[in-house]
Design a protein around this motif. Structure first.
Motif, PDB file in Angstrom:
ATOM      1  N   TYR A   1      46.839  31.986  -6.024  1.00 24.34           N
ATOM      2  CA  TYR A   1      47.616  30.966  -5.325  1.00 24.34           C
ATOM      3  C   TYR A   1      46.930  30.697  -3.993  1.00 24.34           C
ATOM      4  CZ  TYR A   1      51.868  29.411  -2.667  1.00 24.34           C
ATOM      5  OH  TYR A   1      52.777  28.765  -1.876  1.00 24.34           O
TER       6      TYR A   1
ATOM      7  N   ARG B   1      49.748  36.047  -7.032  1.00 25.65           N
ATOM      8  CA  ARG B   1      50.946  36.000  -7.881  1.00 25.65           C
ATOM      9  C   ARG B   1      51.529  34.598  -7.814  1.00 25.65           C
ATOM     10  NH1 ARG B   1      54.220  35.054  -3.767  1.00 25.65           N
ATOM     11  NH2 ARG B   1      53.532  35.842  -1.753  1.00 25.65           N
TER      12      ARG B   1
ATOM     13  N   GLY C   1      60.890  33.117   3.240  1.00 26.05           N
ATOM     14  CA  GLY C   1      60.100  33.211   2.012  1.00 26.05           C
ATOM     15  C   GLY C   1      59.918  31.855   1.352  1.00 26.05           C
TER      16      GLY C   1
ATOM     17  N   ASN D   1      47.675  34.138  -2.240  1.00 20.94           N
ATOM     18  CA  ASN D   1      48.624  35.059  -2.852  1.00 20.94           C
ATOM     19  C   ASN D   1      48.069  35.393  -4.230  1.00 20.94           C
ATOM     20  OD1 ASN D   1      50.498  34.862  -0.690  1.00 20.94           O
ATOM     21  ND2 ASN D   1      51.247  32.934  -1.533  1.00 20.94           N
TER      22      ASN D   1
ATOM     23  N   LYS E   1      58.780  26.308   4.214  1.00 20.70           N
ATOM     24  CA  LYS E   1      58.842  27.693   4.705  1.00 20.70           C
ATOM     25  C   LYS E   1      59.883  27.911   5.806  1.00 20.70           C
ATOM     26  CE  LYS E   1      54.710  29.846   3.182  1.00 20.70           C
ATOM     27  NZ  LYS E   1      53.556  28.982   2.937  1.00 20.70           N
TER      28      LYS E   1
ATOM     29  N   ASP F   1      56.004  23.784  -0.727  1.00 19.04           N
ATOM     30  CA  ASP F   1      57.067  24.727  -0.374  1.00 19.04           C
ATOM     31  C   ASP F   1      57.659  24.278   0.968  1.00 19.04           C
ATOM     32  OD1 ASP F   1      58.650  27.032  -0.273  1.00 19.04           O
ATOM     33  OD2 ASP F   1      57.030  28.313   0.448  1.00 19.04           O
TER      34      ASP F   1
ATOM     35  N   GLY G   1      54.308  31.997  -6.516  1.00 20.47           N
ATOM     36  CA  GLY G   1      55.137  31.939  -5.319  1.00 20.47           C
ATOM     37  C   GLY G   1      56.604  32.016  -5.689  1.00 20.47           C
ATOM     38  N   ASP G   2      57.415  32.338  -4.720  1.00 20.00           N
ATOM     39  CA  ASP G   2      58.861  32.301  -4.871  1.00 20.00           C
ATOM     40  C   ASP G   2      59.400  31.505  -3.694  1.00 20.00           C
ATOM     41  OD1 ASP G   2      61.540  32.710  -5.218  1.00 20.00           O
ATOM     42  OD2 ASP G   2      61.404  34.878  -5.474  1.00 20.00           O
ATOM     43  N   PRO G   3      59.880  30.293  -3.863  1.00 15.07           N
ATOM     44  CA  PRO G   3      60.419  29.682  -5.078  1.00 15.07           C
ATOM     45  C   PRO G   3      59.450  28.830  -5.902  1.00 15.07           C
ATOM     46  CG  PRO G   3      60.936  28.247  -3.243  1.00 15.07           C
ATOM     47  CD  PRO G   3      60.173  29.428  -2.684  1.00 15.07           C
ATOM     48  N   GLU G   4      58.158  28.754  -5.599  1.00 17.82           N
ATOM     49  CA  GLU G   4      57.286  27.813  -6.317  1.00 17.82           C
ATOM     50  C   GLU G   4      57.306  28.035  -7.830  1.00 17.82           C
ATOM     51  OE1 GLU G   4      56.741  29.525  -3.695  1.00 17.82           O
ATOM     52  OE2 GLU G   4      55.205  28.719  -2.370  1.00 17.82           O
TER      53      GLU G   4
HETATM   54  N1  GLY Z   1      57.001  30.795  -1.028  1.00  9.26           N
HETATM   55  C1  GLY Z   1      55.885  31.443  -0.476  1.00  9.26           C
HETATM   56  C2  GLY Z   1      55.372  32.572  -1.244  1.00  9.26           C
HETATM   57  O1  GLY Z   1      55.832  32.913  -2.309  1.00  9.26           O
HETATM   58  O2  GLY Z   1      54.432  33.203  -0.782  1.00  9.26           O
END
Ligand code: GLY
Ligand code: AMP
Length: 424
Positions: free
Chosen positions: A269, A287, A226, A285, A214, A212, A289-292
């Motif tokens: 994650y 869930r 994010g 995490n 950041k 990612d 990731g966003d954008p992963e």
């Molecule tokens: N891109 C980091 C996250 O979703 O936590």
């Protein structure tokens, strides 16, 4: 099967895009969704923190699976609330969701289960935290315990910054209750990588590695966001380290949770730092990731509904989860000013042209439909995602597509995946 996805970001568009390709799908709903999810299903005006609203909708619309995009509903007990009406939930129970909801909880579990992580101490009074901080070497990391929208981490370079961070969190309560407890930890040095796995309570199936980006600016400068882009696989995690990662970072946690009767079902994650001492876990995490999620969904070949149901039912089979060999790269297009204040309501053009670039999918994040136009309504607006035979090709396609899209005050990093290219 009817499915309800909870969330409103680029991650949820990518999940909706992938789920909508499954022959197992009946009707698809997204709560609350965005301009992109509306292309694949029906958006319903229920927010991700409205647990009662989500459960009532799921019950009234014969939903066979609720997919939690973000962490908040999981931390608030979405799974338990759905259990009570016998509707399956993809995502862990509230107890396990504390891995993300409480940094102290996560750090203590890492220490207890032997997961390599930065040395740390937890404090819930300002005076004892201050006395400890004054004895520690710089830089040092100060973290608000609870959810703070990605803003609760301070890497203090000076003692004054460390003391200010403690005061902000513990006395001035700038993150509310999230900062009443703090974690003070050793600063690690290295490059970051992401490692995600599907979990069914006992079986762990790793997804390909990712990196990612950041920080908001090129060259990893400026404020934390994010995430401004991601690519997969990430050469920073070489094959042999990748192969060992599930045992190092995921299984100690899932085995411990299973042993105390709180099996983890969903995506776990691990945010990693590749240090001179080897890979260490910065955070969990609970869930995608966003954008992963966007570059992962671009690479996922097998059926996502099947995998999610297998996780929920404790029947996950590693052979069932298959990813394309290609590399994927996602460049986030944002609004100038993000992650602080930024304009909204810009009309976006060129998405269709962008998607004519070979392999490109444009995942929408902060968008909505208005009078037949796609307009921006958030800081991260789009995630332009491409596949390629290698990182160079995926990256070039993504940026070629980015150039076809325009809206006022658009902003994106120009160096997504450059760190990866340097290693290949
Ligand atoms: N891109 C980091 C996250 O979703 O936590
Ligand atoms: P977290 O929410 O714990 O992942 O922290 C957010 C970001 O802060 C991480 O992605 C890292 O860039 C940085 N960070 C967190 N913990 C540390 C640490 N112990 N040493 C260095 N950087 C860190």
């Amino acid at each position: 099967m009817n499915i309800l996805i909870v969330g409103a970001g680029g991650r949820e568009h990518a999940l909706a895009w992938k789920i909508s390709q499954s022959p197992l799908l009946g009707k698809l709903y997204i709560a609350p969704g965005n301009g992109g999810t509306a292309l694949h299903g029906t958006n319903v005006a229920i927010n991700d923190n409205d647990i009662d609203g989500i459960v009532a909708f799921a019950r009234d619309n014969e939903i066979g699976l609720v997919v939690a995009g973000p962490e908040l509903p999981l931390v608030l007990g979405l799974k338990e609330a759905l259990d009570a009406v016998r509707i399956p939930c993809f995502g862990p129970c509230a107890f396990a969701a504390q891995l993300e909801g409480s940094k102290a909880f996560a750090k203590n579990m890492m220490r207890e289960t032997g997961v390599p992580t930065a040395d740390f101490r937890v404090f819930d009074t300002y005076e004892t935290a201050l006395a400890y901080v004054r004895t520690q070497p710089l830089p040092m990391v100060i973290k608000a315990d609870g959810l703070a929208a990605g803003k609760g981490v301070v890497i203090a370079q000076t003692m004054a910054e460390a003391e200010d961070a403690l005061k902000d969190m513990m006395l001035d309560m700038v993150f509310g209750e999230a900062g009443m407890t703090v974690v003070v930890e050793e600063a690690l040095v290295g490059e970051e990588a992401s490692f995600l796995a599907f979990c069914d309570g006992t079986t762990v199936v790793p997804m390909p590695s990712l990196q990612d980006h950041k920080r908001v600016g090129d060259g990893d400068t400026g404020l934390n966001t994010g995430g401004m882009g991601a690519y997969s696989p990430a050469p920073v995690l070489p094959q042999e380290q990748y192969a060992a990662m599930a045992d190092l970072a995921i299984k100690p946690i899932t085995e411990h949770l299973a042993s105390i009767g709180q099996p983890f079902k969903g995506v776990l994650y691990a945010g990693l730092m590749m240090t001179a001492r080897g890979p260490m876990v910065l955070e969990y995490n609970v869930r995608f990731g966003d954008p992963e999620c966007q570059p992962l969904m671009a690479r996922l070949k097998s059926d996502l509904i099947e995998t999610m149901m297998a996780c929920v039912q404790g029947k996950l089979d590693p052979a069932q989860v298959v990813f394309h060999e290609e590399t994927s790269c996602c460049v986030v297009m944002a609004a100038k000013g993000y992650p602080q204040s930024y304009p909204k309501g810009m009309v976006i053009t060129g998405i269709d042209e962008a998607e004519k670039v070979e392999t490109v999918t444009v995942f929408q994040a902060g968008t909505r439909l208005q009078d037949g136009h796609t307009v921006s309504c958030g800081g991260r607006v789009l995630g332009v995602t491409a596949l390629g035979a290698d990182l160079q090709e995926a990256r070039q396609r993504a940026y070629r597509a980015v150039e076809k899209i325009s809206y006022e005050n658009s902003y994106y990093r120009t160096d997504i995946a450059v760190k990866g290219l340097r290693r290949t």
